[in-house]
Design a protein around this motif. Sequence first.
Motif, PDB file in Angstrom:
ATOM      1  N   ASP A  80      33.732   6.299 -49.432  1.00 50.16           N
ATOM      2  CA  ASP A  80      33.256   5.051 -50.253  1.00 50.16           C
ATOM      3  C   ASP A  80      32.218   4.191 -51.434  1.00 50.16           C
ATOM      4  O   ASP A  80      33.253   2.925 -51.626  1.00 50.16           O
ATOM      5  CB  ASP A  80      32.135   4.200 -49.140  1.00 50.16           C
ATOM      6  N   LEU A 116      32.263  -6.392 -34.213  1.00 50.90           N
ATOM      7  CA  LEU A 116      30.859  -6.711 -35.393  1.00 50.90           C
ATOM      8  C   LEU A 116      31.726  -8.018 -36.270  1.00 50.90           C
ATOM      9  O   LEU A 116      30.883  -7.852 -37.271  1.00 50.90           O
ATOM     10  CB  LEU A 116      30.592  -5.246 -36.296  1.00 50.90           C
ATOM     11  N   GLY A 117      33.087  -7.262 -36.279  1.00 50.46           N
ATOM     12  CA  GLY A 117      33.219  -8.460 -38.112  1.00 50.46           C
ATOM     13  C   GLY A 117      33.013  -7.915 -39.439  1.00 50.46           C
ATOM     14  O   GLY A 117      33.494  -8.547 -40.013  1.00 50.46           O
ATOM     15  N   ARG A 118      32.943  -5.911 -39.731  1.00 47.20           N
ATOM     16  CA  ARG A 118      32.679  -5.540 -40.429  1.00 47.20           C
ATOM     17  C   ARG A 118      33.417  -4.757 -40.541  1.00 47.20           C
ATOM     18  O   ARG A 118      33.622  -3.915 -39.428  1.00 47.20           O
ATOM     19  CB  ARG A 118      31.655  -6.069 -41.176  1.00 47.20           C
ATOM     20  N   LEU A 119      33.343  -3.925 -41.694  1.00 45.63           N
ATOM     21  CA  LEU A 119      33.851  -2.745 -41.549  1.00 45.63           C
ATOM     22  C   LEU A 119      33.113  -1.437 -42.196  1.00 45.63           C
ATOM     23  O   LEU A 119      32.757  -0.605 -42.264  1.00 45.63           O
ATOM     24  CB  LEU A 119      35.616  -2.433 -42.714  1.00 45.63           C
ATOM     25  N   GLU A 120      32.166  -2.149 -42.941  1.00 47.55           N
ATOM     26  CA  GLU A 120      30.530  -1.534 -43.840  1.00 47.55           C
ATOM     27  C   GLU A 120      29.908  -1.003 -41.846  1.00 47.55           C
ATOM     28  O   GLU A 120      29.410  -1.787 -41.220  1.00 47.55           O
ATOM     29  CB  GLU A 120      30.137  -2.006 -44.835  1.00 47.55           C
ATOM     30  N   LYS A 121      29.599   0.506 -43.073  1.00 43.67           N
ATOM     31  CA  LYS A 121      28.694   1.069 -41.714  1.00 43.67           C
ATOM     32  C   LYS A 121      27.478   1.181 -42.211  1.00 43.67           C
ATOM     33  O   LYS A 121      27.248   1.467 -43.266  1.00 43.67           O
ATOM     34  CB  LYS A 121      28.919   2.510 -41.923  1.00 43.67           C
ATOM     35  N   THR A 122      26.517   0.884 -41.279  1.00 43.60           N
ATOM     36  CA  THR A 122      25.381   0.909 -41.918  1.00 43.60           C
ATOM     37  C   THR A 122      24.825   2.723 -41.140  1.00 43.60           C
ATOM     38  O   THR A 122      25.527   3.300 -40.969  1.00 43.60           O
ATOM     39  CB  THR A 122      24.004   0.714 -40.568  1.00 43.60           C
ATOM     40  N   MET A 170      35.003  -2.249 -35.190  1.00 44.51           N
ATOM     41  CA  MET A 170      34.314  -2.379 -35.651  1.00 44.51           C
ATOM     42  C   MET A 170      34.477  -4.002 -36.167  1.00 44.51           C
ATOM     43  O   MET A 170      33.654  -4.760 -36.408  1.00 44.51           O
ATOM     44  CB  MET A 170      33.704  -2.034 -37.049  1.00 44.51           C
ATOM     45  N   LEU A 171      36.004  -4.113 -36.752  1.00 46.40           N
ATOM     46  CA  LEU A 171      36.184  -5.758 -37.133  1.00 46.40           C
ATOM     47  C   LEU A 171      36.258  -6.582 -35.661  1.00 46.40           C
ATOM     48  O   LEU A 171      35.905  -7.441 -35.709  1.00 46.40           O
ATOM     49  CB  LEU A 171      37.953  -5.676 -37.714  1.00 46.40           C
ATOM     50  N   ASP A 226      38.105   1.300 -37.211  1.00 45.24           N
ATOM     51  CA  ASP A 226      38.094   0.336 -37.811  1.00 45.24           C
ATOM     52  C   ASP A 226      38.576  -0.844 -37.590  1.00 45.24           C
ATOM     53  O   ASP A 226      37.975  -1.960 -37.470  1.00 45.24           O
ATOM     54  CB  ASP A 226      38.830   0.651 -39.397  1.00 45.24           C
ATOM     55  N   ILE A 231      39.150  -5.783 -49.810  1.00 45.82           N
ATOM     56  CA  ILE A 231      38.975  -6.639 -48.819  1.00 45.82           C
ATOM     57  C   ILE A 231      40.446  -7.449 -49.059  1.00 45.82           C
ATOM     58  O   ILE A 231      40.536  -8.563 -49.541  1.00 45.82           O
ATOM     59  CB  ILE A 231      37.390  -7.782 -48.339  1.00 45.82           C
TER      60      ILE A 231
END
Length: 140
Positions: free
Chosen positions: A130, A67-73, A63-64, A60, A137
């Motif tokens: 999830d 990528l600036g996000r936590l949601e995963k592809t 990723m933050l 986490d 957020i």
Amino acid sequence: MRTGPDRIRHAIGFEVIGLLLCIPLASWITGSDMAHMGVVGIAISMAATAWNYLYNLWVDRLMLSWLGRLEKTYMERMLHAVCFELGLLLLTLPVIAHTLAMGLMDALLLDVGFVVFYVIYAFFYNLAYDRWFPIQIMPR
């Protein structure tokens, strides 16, 4: 980012459901006694629970920052699950070999079976988790 209690709920749920599925299956496939497989499963579960908490916290944070996000592809979820299992493999191989009194190669084959099971299981568990417990957020 997920809270500490949420991470604990995630890790405990993952391990309990995983043990309920994996121990009988591994015992049946290997012909090993359920008690011995249970000892191995619980030892691996304890290691995996600690590893799960630390690994997901680390991912986490990466990723933050990257990528600036936590949601995963879906691809990131697959990579996440595979890397988790590779790290766990390094921790658990000696435990399996010792507890089941087998050589490292046999323990590796059994551990690879666990890895295949858990990579698939981790993907679906985390996807479901999830959706059931969305990431909240937090305002900065």
